[in-house]
Design an enzyme around this catalytic site. Structure first.
Site, PDB file in Angstrom:
ATOM      1  N   GLU A  61      35.494  44.310  44.616  1.00 28.59           N
ATOM      2  CA  GLU A  61      35.233  46.200  44.269  1.00 28.59           C
ATOM      3  C   GLU A  61      35.066  46.137  45.905  1.00 28.59           C
ATOM      4  O   GLU A  61      34.494  47.152  46.615  1.00 28.59           O
ATOM      5  CB  GLU A  61      34.298  45.362  43.244  1.00 28.59           C
ATOM      6  CG  GLU A  61      35.612  45.667  42.001  1.00 28.59           C
ATOM      7  CD  GLU A  61      35.360  44.407  41.530  1.00 28.59           C
ATOM      8  OE1 GLU A  61      35.161  43.823  41.921  1.00 28.59           O
ATOM      9  OE2 GLU A  61      36.033  44.554  39.991  1.00 28.59           O
ATOM     10  N   HIS A 130      29.524  43.024  30.143  1.00 32.47           N
ATOM     11  CA  HIS A 130      30.908  43.817  29.583  1.00 32.47           C
ATOM     12  C   HIS A 130      29.982  45.262  28.837  1.00 32.47           C
ATOM     13  O   HIS A 130      31.221  46.265  28.822  1.00 32.47           O
ATOM     14  CB  HIS A 130      31.692  43.548  29.927  1.00 32.47           C
ATOM     15  CG  HIS A 130      32.158  42.975  30.639  1.00 32.47           C
ATOM     16  ND1 HIS A 130      31.730  41.063  30.602  1.00 32.47           N
ATOM     17  CD2 HIS A 130      33.034  42.788  31.259  1.00 32.47           C
ATOM     18  CE1 HIS A 130      32.468  40.577  31.395  1.00 32.47           C
ATOM     19  NE2 HIS A 130      32.946  41.693  31.502  1.00 32.47           N
TER      20      HIS A 130
END
Ligand SMILES: Cc1ncc(C[n+]2csc(CCOP(=O)(O)OP(=O)(O)O)c2C)c(N)n1
Ligand SMILES: Cc1ncc(C[n+]2csc(CCOP(=O)(O)OP(=O)(O)O)c2C)c(N)n1
Ligand SMILES: [Mg+2]
Ligand SMILES: [Mg+2]
Lengths: 361, 374, 361, 374
Positions: A61, A130
């Site tokens: 990322e 998450h």
């Protein structure tokens, strides 16, 4: 007008903008050759536009957000997908200390026309790492713009505005409603960044929120309607710029404001809303601005715990009733506020235990 | 270690005399500019951080002068030499250090954030390692638009420890992007030696982890650096093969003015490097080859002195940015309208000088080339 | 009591805790063999405790913050230094998605007793990438504690509390006052996390802030005192937990609240303060809660621009005067509110240009 | 590729028969547990994500059974097999998947966040690569306290692209920490093949960038994996030399239930790996060596079946965590007092079930060993 899903609306926007502008490219993990990303928004783009414009990245990322920034400074218009907002944490430096800073620190000689899409789904037992919603951090950052469409129409219109924008735009998508349908014109249209929408008119109470919480707010408004209370519901659509004018105009009319967010409210989006409203509507308010947010805990896995942590209709409903009581529109006790929605008490004090539990969460 | 002499012979035949003299002149310019900048800093005309290239002139000039007109370069905050070597007007560089509107970044960036889009210098950057993926992104854009150039990313030895370095090199190698990663190994990241920061102190060897060629060159030898850079930039352009070039050099000064530069290294160590001073070394070589006389050297020194002094005068006389323009260069074209509904209930402490509307960036959205000087 | 600097107070705390507890180690960039880090707080520790307990790391914030977390899970008590808060952006995932989550996601089987020190210096022309204050993001994160001492006494006392704490503590230090002196007892003492302090008593107005802004608030209070206005000044000391009780008690007394922060106010610390105050003190307020913060721009380099961007005494003073006017304690125009501190106007509206300038900053 | 046969011979003489049978049993247990977990997921008794080790049993068992009682292990979210192989009660693992208070993480973590502090399993982690530095930190703590063990960090092929991998390995190599990095190369990170994610697809070669030994082993051969792991853990313990071990294996299933596991790979490819199924392969070898009869194999299957069914029954009958305990396990001992002054003006939406005070963690602050099971 054709009814399409939120996902299809985003797909249309991407497809149309890629066809319209060679400089638009799409990049991310699991978004190309196969779309295993939960959003599946990019499905079909690889087949249509090829490997050159639809790129599957390694699990990097920080690397590919930086790569997008560099490509944007030379004129491309990358649309990046961060699989879920949680993973942007490893790319935070690229977003905050680079994308947001470049135009200023180079005196306007460079710019970063880039869109960073993020899925802000919470719940479904995805657990602590998450299941977060910290979009307020991006909204706190000068140099960035932050939008959060909740309808297929807004999704398509805001995506087009974001792609055509000359600044980095954080584009928040809601995992809970990729498959929900709505009317979307086939014609080319945009929804302006920085403009909230009043999604339900009402005179008694203003519920302000963004993202999935807007859906809940609308359901609660229906429920209140059945009890003779007319709630106005505002979908912010943009968090930066924040359309305070629309919010203030509504609260001046209703004299009551309830701010709702999925995320942690302390230092969250609802804090800014309450601060703005109390200042602009000081004389208009019949009761303090109320806020509802997620429990301030890392999201637990077990379903009963997760349900207790997530914002739900009852919590919003309870807060709304409480607000109406405090502002004298409802008598205390009247109506059926659920037991779990008892207020903190006039002076906001509760037993230390509860306090800690509540806020330390 | 690529041996120097053959290179050298090849080059001195290859490079016209005036080019050799130009390299020398640029090195002298950087040396003198940095010395004067240091002095201006102590006189409080320059603020913030100030990172000097003194001692690294051969690496800076050897790499940047090997670029073709199609290539781009990125650098760290230690970036003055890059702009000067590329020919950015000395006065615009000094003016930026002085924080003036006439500076290369209009006084917004200062010493760490120089750039010169026209000359393809895409910036000095302040976060160690973080701009390496951004440089790879620029290479991606060149590749995407089938433009002929390559991107050269200058980074320090300390930067090789960052995750950004790893992710960027993996992406560049994986996608065969036209870039060259030049590691300017001056032995230290602030006060930490390469041996104390890198499990593999022979930094060029890290290239192999990305299936890239990596090599090491004497960073005090401007011709050796230039030859290797030219060759590896060609490799990037012609064969889409990224690579790593490690230049072994040294900074005489501390990391920045707050660092005396001692404590973590001995006077002997500094002295030993001064004995191989890159500017003297090259001047000496030019003299031996009768390309530079003492008078000519004297002349170069005088010209440079005059040029740097003129830059200081220019910077001093230049106007400060107008505080009314604080909100300029924050957002682009569309922002003024987009933010127009945000005022109500705003805290107003910061609005005191915020009356200026958002800047309307001049550059049309559909002229990226013009915008980024591509 | 001996007068020592803020830096020395932190040094004392570290030295004493390292002597007291073998498990305490210190880690960071440029903090050991030589201390080139601007804070210089660890000076002398390497010589005293050796390379085993005082570790210079490579430029790998993500790596050494993670390393500290792992060491903490096995019982060590690492005290990490992030050279300046700006660099924590590359380690954000370790702090937010790991340090803050571990106890919960492993059901209490692991914990992370770790301190992350950060220098939050702003100004001195460090420019966009080196001049930020986004501590609100940590304060928004359940699982973390966030403290911000501004005096040598609090620095030592809070450092000891942080090191002995069983949770990850983000420890904010203010670059502007490492060298300021204050009285600090030699005896072992701690300052509790979660307790604000009233650093100046007053009846007319409450100024709430943290970090360096507290210094400014005190100066402004003196200035107001000369004009016959008594301001109470609160130093939050902790941002999470936030001592709302102390703030609320004060505002109930003064009926006026001004919240000040160095950072960007929109979605910043002052937003939460204003939201809490308006809710708990709704009936007590004579005017809306006012906020002052830094200009919402990436910090520019040029001195005049930077000065315009930073919070300064005049902005705070102007806001205080404005608040007193709005609440009827001062007549409009009376007193010398500086020209640059004009209010947004009763309805908070200003010309679009100014609005954009102000908030879009 | 370390050749298997010599290894094998050495091992089968080295390993007592019952140990060989134990390895087999653990592999069968993992296979069956995962099949049943998959089924329970479809019956909606398990939520969130579910990542299975089916196909990777030899790598999981080969690595974990090579640990000494002093060693620790970290794993990704694909972690069921690790707990099972280490002997964590099957019922406590299944109960965690079911989100029950009786689970290894008391229902807080679920499938991705298993752990067993007593058996030195320090967790399954959800952010790719991010726990590698944390594992290195555990190795640092062992080293710091002069404890005898080493740390084994299991990670996927995809994780080698993360910056965290680079920073962690550099730190481990630089400080000579006792750890072993096991790359479980199952060919894909979700739908992305190693060739599409890594510039150097021979992942073990990346070890050289940190001056570490790196080797590759057949991940379908439990004895080969075990031999290499034991040897490299010894290297870490005895010589403070970290290293990288790449195990070549395969996952039959998709990445997780939402992924059918096709689209990015052919049926032929999957079939070819099934022909070298690690459980069959090892069973076959034991048979050939007359260590396992058909009846015995039958018996193992039955025992495992019974054990897994009992675990499911246990999980079903176990109590859910009490919603009143939502604020438990968020902070430690000191928090209740510290947060006691934060209530006023709080939004109360989330307070609805927040009446429970903060948990007082049982573990005394001065017993880290006890706490972390060191
Ligand atoms: C991520 C990050 N961490 C720390 C710093 C502080 N810092 C600035 S320069 C520097 C040393 C860099 O050394 P090197 O890469 O060798 O470059 P050099 O200064 O030697 O040219 C450090 C640690 C930073 N700017 N960014
Ligand atoms: C930083 C980050 N980015 C993306 C993801 C989403 N994700 C979860 S697993 C996975 C693939 C990991 O592949 P690999 O490391 O090979 O492990 P495997 O699943 O094959 O065992 C991805 C991309 C994540 N969890 N963390
Ligand atoms: Mg260096
Ligand atoms: Mg894999």
């Amino acid at each position: 007008m054709p009814q399409i899903t939120y996902r299809q609306a985003l797909q249309q926007a991407l497809r149309e903008e890629m066809a319209r502008d060679e400089r638009v490219i799409v990049m991310g993990e699991e978004i190309g050759e196969v779309t295993l990303t939960p959003s599946k928004v990019t499905e079909g783009l690889f087949q249509e536009f090829g490997a050159k414009r639809v790129l599957d990245t390694p699990i990097s990322e920080e690397g590919f957000v930086g790569l997008g920034i560099g490509a944007a400074t030379l004129g491309l218009r990358p649309v990046l997908e961060i699989m879920t907002i949680n993973f942007v944490l490893v790319a935070m430096d690229q977003v905050i200390n680079h994308a947001a800073k470049i135009r200023t620190m180079f005196g306007g000689e460079l710019q970063v026309p880039m869109v960073i899409r993020m899925n802000v789904a919470q719940g479904s037992q995805l657990t602590a790492q998450h299941s977060q919603a910290f979009e307020a951090w991006f909204a706190n950052t000068p140099g960035l713009k932050v939008v959060s469409p909740t309808t297929p129409y807004d999704a398509k219109g805001l995506m087009k505005s974001a792609i055509r924008d000359d600044d980095p735009v954080v584009f928040l998508e809601g995992g809970q409603y990729y498959s929900e349908r709505g009317e979307v014109p086939e014609a080319d249209f945009t929804v302006p960044i920085g403009l909230a929408s009043v999604v339900r008119e009402g005179a008694d109470l203003t519920i302000v929120s963004h993202g999935y919480a807007v859906r809940r707010a609308l359901r609660v408004a229906e429920r209140l309607h059945g009890e003779g209370i007319d709630a106005e519901v505002i979908d912010l659509r943009s968090l930066r710029p924040l359309d305070v004018e629309t919010v203030v105009a509504s609260v001046r009319k209703t004299h009551r404001a309830l701010c709702v967010e999925q995320g942690w409210p302390t230092y969250g989006v609802t804090a800014e809303l309450a601060a703005r409203i109390q200042r602009a509507c000081f004389a208009d308010l019949d009761a303090p601005v109320e806020r509802v947010g997620g429990a301030e805990v890392p999201m637990p896995y077990a379903r009963p715990l997760e349900n207790a942590a997530l914002v739900n209709d009852d919590k919003i409903y309870g807060a709304a009733r409480q607000l109406l009581v405090e502002s004298g529109m409802l008598a205390r006790g009247v109506g059926a506020a659920p037991a779990d929605a008892q207020p903190a008490g006039g002076n906001g004090r509760v037993p230390a235990g509860a306090a800690a539990g509540a806020v330390a969460g | 270690m690529s041996t120097v002499s053959p290179t050298e012979r090849r080059l001195e035949t290859a490079l016209p005399d005036e080019e050799l003299l130009r390299l020398y002149r640029q090195m002298v310019l950087i040396r003198r500019f940095e010395e004067r900048a240091e002095e201006q800093y102590t006189r409080d005309r320059i603020g913030g951080y100030l990172h000097l290239n003194i001692g690294e002139e051969a690496t800076v000039v050897g790499t940047t002068t090997a670029m073709t007109a199609d290539d781009y370069v990125f650098a760290s905050y230690r970036d003055h030499g890059v702009a000067l070597s590329l020919g950015t007007p000395v006065q615009a560089v000094m003016a930026e250090l002085f924080g003036k509107e006439t500076g290369v970044a209009h006084g917004r960036g200062g010493s760490m954030h120089l750039l010169d889009v026209q000359r393809h210098f895409l910036g000095g950057w302040g976060i160690v390692g973080a701009y390496i993926p951004i440089a790879v992104g620029a290479a991606f854009a060149l590749d995407y638009e089938r433009r002929p150039g390559a991107v050269m990313c200058l980074l320090g030895d300390g930067a090789t420890a960052t995750g950004a370095f790893h992710e960027a090199l993996n992406l560049a190698g994986l996608w065969h992007l036209p870039c060259l990663f030049v590691v300017t190994n001056n032995g230290y990241g602030m006060g930490t030696s390469v041996e104390r920061s890198s499990a593999e102190p022979e930094l060029f060897k890290r290239a192999a982890a990305y299936k890239m060629p990596g090599e090491r060159v004497d960073g005090q030898d401007v011709l050796a650096v230039r030859e290797a850079t030219a060759r590896l930039l060609r490799l990037a352009r012609d064969e889409r093969q990224p690579s790593v070039l490690e230049c072994i050099t040294y900074r005489y000064r501390g990391h920045s003015p707050i660092d005396p530069g001692r404590g973590y290294r001995t006077p002997e160590e500094i002295e030993s490097w001064r004995r191989r001073d890159p500017v003297d070394l090259f001047g000496q070589r030019l003299r031996e080859r009768h390309l530079l006389s003492d008078d000519e050297a004297e002349q170069v020194a005088e010209d440079v002195e005059r040029e740097v002094q003129a830059a200081i005068d220019f910077a001093l006389q230049s106007p400060d940015p107008n505080p009314e323009a604080l909100y300029q260069h924050i957002y682009g074209r569309q922002a003024a309208e987009q933010f127009s509904r945000m005022a109500p209930g705003a805290p107003f402490g910061e609005r005191s000088i915020g009356a200026a509307p958002l800047t309307q960036e001049a550059t049309p959205p559909d002229a990226p080339e013009q915008r980024a000087g591509g």
